[in-house]
Motif scaffolding. Sequence first.
Motif, PDB file in Angstrom:
ATOM      1  N   MET A  96      22.096 -15.870   7.725  1.00  0.00           N
ATOM      2  CA  MET A  96      22.264 -17.238   8.240  1.00  0.00           C
ATOM      3  C   MET A  96      21.426 -17.439   9.497  1.00  0.00           C
ATOM      4  N   ARG A 119      16.345 -20.928   1.512  1.00  0.00           N
ATOM      5  CA  ARG A 119      17.256 -21.980   1.968  1.00  0.00           C
ATOM      6  C   ARG A 119      16.776 -22.595   3.277  1.00  0.00           C
ATOM      7  N   SER A 153      26.786 -23.926   4.056  1.00  0.00           N
ATOM      8  CA  SER A 153      25.411 -23.432   4.005  1.00  0.00           C
ATOM      9  C   SER A 153      24.406 -24.573   4.067  1.00  0.00           C
ATOM     10  N   THR A 161      24.958 -11.345   4.914  1.00  0.00           N
ATOM     11  CA  THR A 161      24.843 -12.799   4.817  1.00  0.00           C
ATOM     12  C   THR A 161      24.945 -13.469   6.182  1.00  0.00           C
ATOM     13  N   GLY A 204      29.467 -25.047   9.468  1.00  0.00           N
ATOM     14  CA  GLY A 204      28.066 -25.202   9.089  1.00  0.00           C
ATOM     15  C   GLY A 204      27.294 -26.008  10.111  1.00  0.00           C
TER      16      GLY A 204
END
Length: 451
Positions: free
Chosen positions: A76, A162, A296, A72, A379
Amino acid sequence: MTHNDMTKNRFLAGPILPPLLQFAFPLMLSQLLQALYGGVDLMVVGQYASTASVSAVATGSQIMQALTVLVTGLTMGVTVLVGKAVGAGDRDAAGRVVAGQLRLFALLAAALTAGMLAFAPVIVQWMNVPAEAVPETLRYVRICSAGILFITAYNGISGVFRGLGNSRSPFLFVLIACLVNVVLDLVFVGALRMNASGAALATVIAQGSSVLFSLGYMRLHPLPFSVRGHGRDVPRAVSRILRLGTPIALQDFLTTISFLIITSIVNTLGLVASAGLGVSEKLFVFLSIVPMSFMSALSTFVAQNMGAGQPLRARKALFSAIKVSLCFGAAIFSLTFWGGGLLASLFSRDAEVIEAAALYMRGSGAEHLLNAFVYCMLGYFNGREHTPFVMAQGLFAAFLVRIPLSYFLSRLPGAGMLTISMAIPATALVSLVLCTGYLLILRRRAGDSEA
């Protein structure tokens, strides 16, 4: 081609909070389903199997989580790079990133699978797993390791969506996995009494089902750019993903390792403490859904606005997210402080385990207030590509605060779950101070046009 041709969202113009919430809400649902995805294993095992099985699933799932955060973290990097390309309206750049991701993640999945299957016994021994739970923990880890390819594929695909500003599709993918996992847990653990092994097998099959569904979905809804024809650019794309994603992956991985070390410390207190900590950590995932989702969401929102040359809009989004997260954080703090036992009873029928988990949550509950700030700031920093700082603060907090303080507290006379848990909010406070200081540095740095 305009920006909105590719993004089809309102990230780059108009009010900030509505599109941010619109994007974050499916992420929250995905986080909830992912928490259920792992929590159902522990919940069903807690109802149908022994405390040893609960300890096995609790510890084994934490071991697998350490690997998942590597994936993960790199994902990102992909999300931010795709988001920046979207903000700049550059289809070719987005295609190059995804092409590089395919090669990188295939190699990563192969390496992690081989390593886990080979070293599972050593890892389980290092975790100080109570003797009664060792055989089941080992079987759980080995079975779950066979599904690392699915973990990598799911996270890779979801990260691309995303980056495009689409959080609904990843929600559908994890919904499929969660539904399959719940049904198979009840069959393998509840009906067939396969204990921890059944929970692991259900997890792997559910992960595979989710990946198959996501691949079918992509055939019906193709990406708005081509992944083919970037062969010569793939090495450079891989380098960019690693440059941006590695600090996040390393920080998340080593932070998870720090929690494994704490688990190892608590495991020395016995089977009940081991199971109680496992229940507490599983509940943490549920209770932290809002700030984790905003972390996120901000990564994508900020990346797109930085790509479009709108740093002020990116910073305004940070403070909007903090306000919402803090409201939820206050409610969660109250719930964990006063109702920890009720929450723990969802995962175990053992009164001693419930009490141990309740004490741990009472001592660590203040972290939910502090993380409302910290996660949103992280974030924001990720979206601005300041991932080296994210890594540095995470490692400092984990290895120079959380672990030493947890060990020190565990050695105090009469130390128990409440005493050890105090290290968690103390660590969150250190992270908040570091993040606040760095944010002020960015704003005051002379000549920093982005701040």
